[in-house]
Design a protein around this motif. Sequence first.
Motif, PDB file in Angstrom:
ATOM      1  N   LEU A 142       5.991  -1.748  -3.411  1.00  0.00           N
ATOM      2  CA  LEU A 142       5.830  -2.468  -4.681  1.00  0.00           C
ATOM      3  C   LEU A 142       4.811  -3.591  -4.587  1.00  0.00           C
ATOM      4  CD1 LEU A 142       9.491  -2.560  -6.028  1.00  0.00           C
ATOM      5  CD2 LEU A 142       7.712  -0.828  -6.340  1.00  0.00           C
ATOM      6  N   ASN A 143       4.346  -3.908  -3.378  1.00  0.00           N
ATOM      7  CA  ASN A 143       3.287  -4.899  -3.202  1.00  0.00           C
ATOM      8  C   ASN A 143       1.909  -4.251  -3.119  1.00  0.00           C
ATOM      9  OD1 ASN A 143       5.040  -7.197  -3.103  1.00  0.00           O
ATOM     10  ND2 ASN A 143       5.577  -6.648  -1.000  1.00  0.00           N
ATOM     11  N   GLY A 144       1.857  -2.941  -3.281  1.00  0.00           N
ATOM     12  CA  GLY A 144       0.586  -2.239  -3.252  1.00  0.00           C
ATOM     13  C   GLY A 144       0.131  -1.788  -1.889  1.00  0.00           C
ATOM     14  N   ASN A 145       0.949  -1.949  -0.863  1.00  0.00           N
ATOM     15  CA  ASN A 145       0.580  -1.536   0.485  1.00  0.00           C
ATOM     16  C   ASN A 145       0.772  -0.026   0.650  1.00  0.00           C
ATOM     17  OD1 ASN A 145       0.154  -4.300   1.460  1.00  0.00           O
ATOM     18  ND2 ASN A 145       2.376  -4.499   1.279  1.00  0.00           N
ATOM     19  N   VAL A 146      -0.291   0.663   1.075  1.00  0.00           N
ATOM     20  CA  VAL A 146      -0.227   2.114   1.242  1.00  0.00           C
ATOM     21  C   VAL A 146       0.607   2.453   2.475  1.00  0.00           C
ATOM     22  CG1 VAL A 146      -1.550   4.234   1.559  1.00  0.00           C
ATOM     23  CG2 VAL A 146      -2.475   2.386   0.130  1.00  0.00           C
ATOM     24  N   GLN A 147       1.633   3.265   2.287  1.00  0.00           N
ATOM     25  CA  GLN A 147       2.494   3.689   3.389  1.00  0.00           C
ATOM     26  C   GLN A 147       1.976   4.976   4.022  1.00  0.00           C
ATOM     27  OE1 GLN A 147       5.194   1.372   4.046  1.00  0.00           O
ATOM     28  NE2 GLN A 147       3.736   0.420   2.640  1.00  0.00           N
ATOM     29  N   VAL A 148       1.494   5.890   3.203  1.00  0.00           N
ATOM     30  CA  VAL A 148       0.910   7.133   3.680  1.00  0.00           C
ATOM     31  C   VAL A 148       0.104   7.735   2.529  1.00  0.00           C
ATOM     32  CG1 VAL A 148       2.868   8.605   3.021  1.00  0.00           C
ATOM     33  CG2 VAL A 148       1.393   9.309   4.924  1.00  0.00           C
ATOM     34  N   THR A 149      -0.952   8.469   2.874  1.00  0.00           N
ATOM     35  CA  THR A 149      -1.718   9.220   1.885  1.00  0.00           C
ATOM     36  C   THR A 149      -1.494  10.697   2.146  1.00  0.00           C
ATOM     37  OG1 THR A 149      -3.410   7.502   1.698  1.00  0.00           O
ATOM     38  CG2 THR A 149      -4.000   9.711   0.956  1.00  0.00           C
ATOM     39  N   ILE A 150      -1.028  11.423   1.123  1.00  0.00           N
ATOM     40  CA  ILE A 150      -0.709  12.841   1.256  1.00  0.00           C
ATOM     41  C   ILE A 150      -1.771  13.646   0.525  1.00  0.00           C
ATOM     42  CG2 ILE A 150       0.994  14.648   0.805  1.00  0.00           C
ATOM     43  CD1 ILE A 150       3.140  12.450   0.854  1.00  0.00           C
ATOM     44  N   GLU A 151      -2.610  14.319   1.282  1.00  0.00           N
ATOM     45  CA  GLU A 151      -3.631  15.173   0.688  1.00  0.00           C
ATOM     46  C   GLU A 151      -2.991  16.517   0.355  1.00  0.00           C
ATOM     47  OE1 GLU A 151      -6.570  15.047   3.766  1.00  0.00           O
ATOM     48  OE2 GLU A 151      -7.382  13.146   3.052  1.00  0.00           O
ATOM     49  N   GLY A 152      -2.990  16.860  -0.943  1.00  0.00           N
ATOM     50  CA  GLY A 152      -2.263  18.031  -1.407  1.00  0.00           C
ATOM     51  C   GLY A 152      -0.922  17.672  -2.001  1.00  0.00           C
ATOM     52  N   MET A 153      -0.772  16.422  -2.469  1.00  0.00           N
ATOM     53  CA  MET A 153       0.508  15.979  -3.036  1.00  0.00           C
ATOM     54  C   MET A 153       1.010  16.875  -4.163  1.00  0.00           C
ATOM     55  SD  MET A 153       1.576  12.241  -4.597  1.00  0.00           S
ATOM     56  CE  MET A 153       1.562  11.332  -3.049  1.00  0.00           C
TER      57      MET A 153
END
Length: 469
Positions: free
Chosen positions: A228-239
């Motif tokens: 909720l603070n905008g910090n990316v936890q993971v990027t899923i390519e093909g979400m």
Amino acid sequence: MYGADAAINQKALAAGNQAAAAAGASVASVRGAVQATQSTAAFAAAEAAIQVTAATTIAQYLAAVGALPQLTRPTSGTDALDPAGPAQPNGDYESLVIRVDGVENVIGGAGNDLLLIDETEAAKDNTFTAGLGVDRVEYQNNYNAGGSEALAEPTVTVAVNTAADTDTVTMTAGRVGTTEATDTLGSVEYLSLKGFTAAGSRENDVLDVTAMTTGAVVDFTNGQVRDLNGNVQVTIEGMPQLENVWGDGNDKVIVADDTVMSTNLREDVANGTPAQQIQFMSYRDYDDLVTGTTVRKSFAAQIADNTIMQVVNQGQFTFSLSKVGAEADVDRVDYTNENGRIVAVVGQGGATAPQFIIVDGNSNNAWNDLSSRIDRLESVEEIVASKGESVLDFTSSGAARQITFKYATPAVDPAENAVLEQVIRIADGSGNQVQGLNAFVEQYTYNKTTPAVADATWNRVEGGDFAKS
């Protein structure tokens, strides 16, 4: 394997220094040499942000290049500047070190590491401890099962933050049968679902963010899962291959335009799955008449004689945002990135009943083509309109309604380009606000001195008896 020239900053700076030593060197020629070495979009953006003026010297420019964040390749499987390209994810690693078979545990170091996993690992419990750097795991399942690829593919569940800086990927069913195999991924920034991974015929693949109990932002426009603070936890390519999102907390799902969402490999039209009868009442069937009369034909009669709307991709995506927990949170599904039409049947959703959102991506009023689907929203309190036509459908309300747009107005002018939100006020025939409904949210960008941008508004009302104000 390892990449001999993967250190982009060092390679770029070396090229710049070499160009600077040439006769007649200028800032422009040195910058051109640096830019010619770029092979990630992230480095290109960082270099482009360097301010160069007529007073900038070669030494100052090179110092600025040397101060850029250290990057190595590849940072993403979809990076357009990667010379290997998405089809060759290991093209950056050209130097063979050793071959080892039968490993279930991989430990990375301080570099940018890439782990490739295919279907031969689908029934195993693997561990990837990535360490520092920008690290990526790429799944490449492809059973090539003679036309039964979708049946063979296991169901995939991606669970985010199951422990500190740790995600899991679980596969079961399909070719792996009753086995429930879980990969544990530590400190992984990118997770790529390539090949036919998460393309199983059961259409029940899951993105599970329930461990983020304060809330998560699931963004289909860029594949990011953020706190909720905008910090990316993971990027899923093909979400878009993950048809189900499970949440717990104050969650938000940002839905991409249908051109992105329709890349789901189990999309009905692309797979030759015929359209079916719609499973609920909508305004498209409300005014159908009994042949030769002025009597409205009931929905039940339309179902019986198969004249009701035919649709594809019913419930293709399910956003269940209080999958666990006490449901005391406020969850939102945001359609502002959809450029087409959406339809919400007002009063459909409740404590136990789902709210369906019809997406007519090409706004052609046909719900049986590639741009059509119906999303299922469970325990979602707020729904934001699309930038296309957004329809409030009162077909099933069965009572008089008053709908008020822009019920509250700002007392003073907001900041330029500020995004303002309004909730449509829905009242009964006497003007008393109806309780227990979803909040139908509009977003306006305030423009006084800058060009206007498209707003996301509920701009059409259909259905039963109502008064509009």
